[in-house]
Motif scaffolding. Structure first.
Motif, short mmCIF file in Angstrom:
data_model
loop_
_atom_site.label_atom_id
_atom_site.label_comp_id
_atom_site.label_asym_id
_atom_site.label_seq_id
_atom_site.Cartn_x
_atom_site.Cartn_y
_atom_site.Cartn_z
N ALA A 62 0.84 -1.21 0.00
CA ALA A 62 0.00 0.00 0.00
C ALA A 62 0.87 1.25 0.00
CB ALA A 62 -0.93 -0.02 1.21
N ARG A 63 1.96 1.25 0.79
CA ARG A 63 2.87 2.39 0.84
C ARG A 63 3.52 2.60 -0.54
NH1 ARG A 63 6.51 1.27 5.58
NH2 ARG A 63 4.55 0.91 6.63
N ALA A 64 3.88 1.47 -1.17
CA ALA A 64 4.52 1.54 -2.49
C ALA A 64 3.54 2.06 -3.55
CB ALA A 64 5.05 0.17 -2.88
N GLU A 65 2.27 1.65 -3.45
CA GLU A 65 1.26 2.12 -4.41
C GLU A 65 1.14 3.65 -4.36
OE1 GLU A 65 -2.17 -1.28 -4.82
OE2 GLU A 65 -1.98 -0.28 -2.89
N GLU A 66 1.18 4.19 -3.14
CA GLU A 66 1.06 5.65 -3.00
C GLU A 66 2.21 6.35 -3.74
OE1 GLU A 66 1.79 9.47 -1.94
OE2 GLU A 66 3.08 7.97 -0.96
N ALA A 67 3.42 5.78 -3.62
CA ALA A 67 4.58 6.36 -4.31
C ALA A 67 4.45 6.17 -5.83
CB ALA A 67 5.87 5.72 -3.80
N ALA A 68 3.93 5.02 -6.25
CA ALA A 68 3.82 4.72 -7.69
C ALA A 68 2.89 5.72 -8.38
CB ALA A 68 3.31 3.30 -7.89
N ARG A 69 1.85 6.17 -7.67
CA ARG A 69 0.89 7.12 -8.26
C ARG A 69 1.56 8.44 -8.62
NH1 ARG A 69 -2.42 5.17 -3.89
NH2 ARG A 69 -3.56 3.40 -4.75
N ARG A 70 2.69 8.75 -7.94
CA ARG A 70 3.37 10.04 -8.17
C ARG A 70 4.54 9.93 -9.13
NH1 ARG A 70 6.09 11.36 -3.80
NH2 ARG A 70 5.71 9.59 -2.43
N ALA A 71 4.79 8.71 -9.65
CA ALA A 71 6.02 8.50 -10.42
C ALA A 71 5.78 8.58 -11.93
CB ALA A 71 6.62 7.14 -10.07
N ASP A 72 6.80 9.09 -12.66
CA ASP A 72 6.74 9.09 -14.13
C ASP A 72 7.31 7.79 -14.69
OD1 ASP A 72 5.98 12.01 -14.59
OD2 ASP A 72 7.71 12.18 -13.27
#
Ligand SMILES: NC(=O)c1ccc[n+]([C@@H]2O[C@H](COP(=O)([O-])OP(=O)(O)OC[C@H]3O[C@@H](n4cnc5c(N)ncnc54)[C@H](OP(=O)(O)O)[C@@H]3O)[C@@H](O)[C@H]2O)c1
Length: 244
Positions: A62-72
């Motif tokens: 879940a923590r990783a998903e939050e970061a993935a949403r902000r990544a190019d």
């Protein structure tokens, strides 16, 4: 500046991605379990953002998903191997492998793509393995899933590039962590992590769906695709037993 999330960024192939993408001007989000090591790596890249997360847990994914949403650019790279034949490995460890190699890759790709599609740019590199083409245990099966999944998604989401990266043997911490004896692997079969990453990013820019670094492994995978599956399974089972 574009942002890249790299899972398993503190060692081996992930660290090589971090070095290269930092040099290419990306802002980095580095993810792994070891907080101290992450903090050291972050300093190296001008105070990169860190995400301490175990991708074998719900909370970590879940923590990783939050970061993935902000990544190019998302590099789904974290992974590990098991020593031993199928019945030598506890079932909990096999399930952990599926969670890290498949569920985390699925969920991070799913989290990252909508924003990339809306921006009309961005991409995901999923680190699989040459093992994807040679049936052997849960490791090869999980990596075959990564290749098939990446190829399928690449067709489904126009404007965003998804690629599976399939390296052969690479000098990293991977085999030591799994306590595999690799002394029998001939030196021409060893790849350098920085070269793997340079080749991967070249293939990514060219729009390839599957990248197999190194002429020796391109030939091996080509041969594997021509031979019947029961023959490649027998070959990889025999070869694999040497490294246990
Ligand atoms: N080396 C090879 O020969 C080879 C060949 C083909 C494919 N691959 C694939 O390449 C990828 C990278 O492997 P590598 O060889 O670079 O391995 P490595 O040197 O052992 O590095 C693994 C990285 O993944 C992180 N990691 C491991 N388990 C994790 C978890 N549950 N949650 C979050 N992070 C985790 C580790 O950090 P922490 O321990 O701090 O979490 C570390 O940063 C893997 O997917 C592997 O299957 C490797």
């Amino acid at each position: 500046m574009p942002t890249a999330l790299i899972t398993g960024a503190t060692a081996g192939i992930g660290a090589a991605f971090a070095r290269r993408l930092s040099a290419d001007g990306f802002d980095l989000i580095l993810l792994a379990r070891d907080a101290e090591r992450l903090a050291r790596a972050a300093k190296e890249y001008g105070n990169a953002e860190v995400v301490v997360a175990d991708l074998a847990t719900e909370e970590g994914i879940a923590r990783a998903e939050e970061a993935a949403r902000r990544a190019d650019l998302v590099i789904n790279n974290a992974g590990f191997g098991h020593k031993g034949r199928f019945l030598d490995v506890p079932i909990e460890d096999e399930l952990t492998m599926l969670r890290v190699h498949c569920e985390a890759v699925l969920r991070l790709t799913h989290a990252a793509l909508p924003a990339m599609r809306d921006r009309g740019r961005g991409g995901v590199i999923n680190v699989a393995s040459v093992a994807a083409f040679f049936p052997r245990g849960t490791y090869g099966a999980s990596k075959a899933w990564v290749v098939s999944f990446s190829q399928g998604v690449a067709q489904d989401v126009p404007g965003v590039h998804v690629m599976a990266l399939c390296p052969g043997f690479v000098h990293t911490e991977f085999h030591e962590r799994a306590r595999m004896d690799m002394s029998g692997v001939p030196s021409p079969f060893w790849l350098d992590a920085d070269e793997v990453v340079a080749g991967a990013l070249r293939d990514f820019r060219r729009g390839l769906a599957v990248s197999v670094p190194g002429a020796q492994y391109k030939a091996l995978v080509g041969l594997g695709r021509l031979l019947p599956r029961n023959l490649t399974a027998r070959f990889s089972g025999r070869a694999g037993r040497k490294y246990r």
